[in-house]
Scaffold this active site. Structure first.
Site, mmCIF file in Angstrom:
data_model
loop_
_atom_site.group_PDB
_atom_site.id
_atom_site.type_symbol
_atom_site.label_atom_id
_atom_site.label_comp_id
_atom_site.label_asym_id
_atom_site.label_seq_id
_atom_site.Cartn_x
_atom_site.Cartn_y
_atom_site.Cartn_z
ATOM 1 C CE LYS A 160 -2.532 2.184 3.770
ATOM 2 N NZ LYS A 160 -3.536 1.969 4.841
ATOM 3 C CG LEU A 161 2.699 2.586 -3.270
ATOM 4 C CD1 LEU A 161 3.005 3.117 -4.677
ATOM 5 C CD2 LEU A 161 3.992 2.251 -2.528
ATOM 6 C CE LYS A 162 -0.655 5.660 5.123
ATOM 7 N NZ LYS A 162 -2.061 5.802 5.531
ATOM 8 C CG ASN A 189 -4.134 8.728 5.430
ATOM 9 O OD1 ASN A 189 -3.094 8.213 5.012
ATOM 10 N ND2 ASN A 189 -4.903 8.139 6.329
ATOM 11 C CD GLU A 212 -6.735 2.937 3.535
ATOM 12 O OE1 GLU A 212 -5.889 2.195 2.975
ATOM 13 O OE2 GLU A 212 -6.750 3.120 4.764
ATOM 14 N N GLY A 289 -4.406 -0.693 10.132
ATOM 15 C CA GLY A 289 -3.405 -0.664 11.199
ATOM 16 C C GLY A 289 -3.183 0.754 11.654
HETATM 17 O O1 OSB Z 1 -4.595 5.552 7.149
HETATM 18 O O2 OSB Z 1 -4.238 3.501 7.355
HETATM 19 C C1 OSB Z 1 -3.984 4.652 7.693
HETATM 20 C C2 OSB Z 1 -1.086 4.666 10.204
HETATM 21 C C3 OSB Z 1 -1.491 5.675 11.056
HETATM 22 C C4 OSB Z 1 -2.658 6.345 10.783
HETATM 23 C C5 OSB Z 1 -3.429 6.026 9.673
HETATM 24 C C6 OSB Z 1 -3.032 4.999 8.812
HETATM 25 C C7 OSB Z 1 -1.827 4.339 9.073
HETATM 26 C C8 OSB Z 1 -1.270 3.307 8.199
HETATM 27 C C9 OSB Z 1 -0.280 2.336 8.815
HETATM 28 O O3 OSB Z 1 -1.472 3.242 7.010
HETATM 29 C C10 OSB Z 1 -0.815 0.971 8.878
HETATM 30 C C11 OSB Z 1 0.001 0.063 9.775
HETATM 31 O O4 OSB Z 1 -0.229 0.038 10.996
HETATM 32 O O5 OSB Z 1 0.847 -0.643 9.247
HETATM 33 MG MG MG Z 2 -5.986 4.694 5.796
#
Ligand code: OSB
Ligand code: MG
Length: 365
Positions: A160-162, A189, A212, A289
């Site tokens: 999964k790429l942010k 996000n 997402e 997560g």
């Molecule tokens: O949007 O999924 C999210 C971590 C902190 C806050 C929001 C998110 C995340 C992650 C990390 O994407 C997921 C992980 O715990 O590996």
């Molecule tokens: Mg997320």
């Protein structure tokens, strides 16, 4: 079971590498843990709130405050089970992550007392779960490719790429070019607006599993409108704070997939409802997560073993987050983590290490 006291503590843990999202960079975590002390024994809960209210309105100092002053007093000295906690706390609006932490601790105490694992309690259908990994925004494409390559070498089954405006199509294209058809998805996000629909449609040719939370959390209808303009399935994270939200968003056509985070929705029992209603409606879910320690990870891995968790979760191994975990580490085997089989969460907290990283502690009774 009677709740006799709650021991709260805050611990400081450095991340193995900085984690950058569209809402900021994290290099360490200041985590709130709660221990429920009951007439039948003890149980652990982890609060997933971050230091700042940048993922959602919740943050760890507020969670600590609301637990001490508004949540725990509604439960102390009462005869209760985990199933009663959310109803007792209903007068307090919001604060899902704080509520989830205390419900989790009560559930752990209850299940440990009767020798039942979280996995068994949730009706787990598998003994191990497929794991993905969430990859932060990097300073350059070259550095991103090194990180992704290393996770693939470790066996992760999904990347999964942010993303954020200015870091979206290029990183996706680069990862596809270098690593072929690995299962790939992106997480914004809330960084875009509906007027970015045409731009987001440029991700369509890359065959992503999902995108997402592209839009702000309250813009559920706009997600349904966006869904008509992009082919990539939309998945909601921040917008889904309850089973009711989930049902409404699905009905509206705002998402075809849901990211389940027990903390975000007020606890494992509400998360189980979301799993069940999504299953009824043919909507797949996956376990999100929040950079949890081994305590939160144990519960998340157990829930991810439920039938409708059909996509790999952000349930990565302990060493993706921390050099040393506060429980026995979760270790990746063939891209999977084992569901703990012991009573309750099925993990043991390393008390000596925990005490060494604790910077605040309070017993509420
Ligand atoms: O949007 O999924 C999210 C971590 C902190 C806050 C929001 C998110 C995340 C992650 C990390 O994407 C997921 C992980 O715990 O590996
Ligand atoms: Mg997320």
């Amino acid at each position: 079971m009677r709740l006799e006291a709650v021991e709260m503590r805050r611990i400081e843990m450095s991340l193995v590498a900085p984690f950058e999202t569209s809402f900021g960079i994290q290099t360490e975590r200041d985590i709130l843990l709660v221990k429920a002390i009951t007439s039948e024994g003890e149980g652990w809960g982890e609060c997933v709130a971050g230091e700042e209210p940048t993922y959602s309105s919740e943050y760890v100092d507020a969670a600590q405050h609301v637990l001490i002053h508004h949540l725990i007093p509604r439960l102390l000295g009462r005869e209760l089970e985990a199933a009663d906690v959310s109803a007792e706390l209903r007068p307090v609006h919001g604060h899902h992550m704080a509520k989830a932490a205390i419900e989790m601790a009560v559930l752990d105490a209850e299940l440990r007392a009767r020798g039942e694992s979280f996995g068994h309690f949730f009706g787990a259908v598998r003994r191990e779960v497929d794991c993905g990994v969430s990859v932060g925004i990097h300073a350059s494409i070259a550095e991103l490719l090194v990180t992704v390559g290393s996770y693939l070498d470790q066996g992760y089954r999904r990347i999964k790429l942010k993303i954020k405006p200015g870091w979206d199509v290029e990183p996706v294209r680069a990862v596809r070019e270098k690593f072929g058809d690995v299962p790939l998805q992106v997480d914004a996000n809330t960084a875009y607006s509906l007027s970015d629909a045409e731009h987001l449609a440029k991700l369509d040719p890359y065959g992503l599993l999902l995108i997402e939370q592209p839009l702000p959390e309250e813009q559920v209808l706009a997600h349904a409108q966006l869904a008509k303009k992009v082919q990539t399935p939309i998945c909601l994270d921040e917008s889904i704070e309850s089973a009711q939200n989930a049902a409404d968003a699905i009905e509206l056509g705002a998402c075809r997939v849901i990211n389940v985070k027990p903390g975000r929705v007020g606890g494992y029992l509400e998360a189980r409802k979301i799993h069940d209603l999504c299953a009824e409606r043919g909507v797949p879910v996956w376990m999100g997560g929040m950079l949890e320690t081994g305590i939160g990870r144990a519960g998340n891995v157990a829930m991810a073993a439920m039938a409708n968790f059909t996509l790999p979760g952000d349930t990565s191994a302990s060493d993706r987050y921390y050099h040393r975990d506060i429980t026995e580490p979760f270790v990746l085997h063939d891209g999977r983590l084992k569901v703990p089989a012991g009573a309750g969460l099925g993990v043991r907290v390393d008390q000596e290490y925990l005490d060494s990283i604790t910077h605040w502690k309070q017993r509420v009774d």
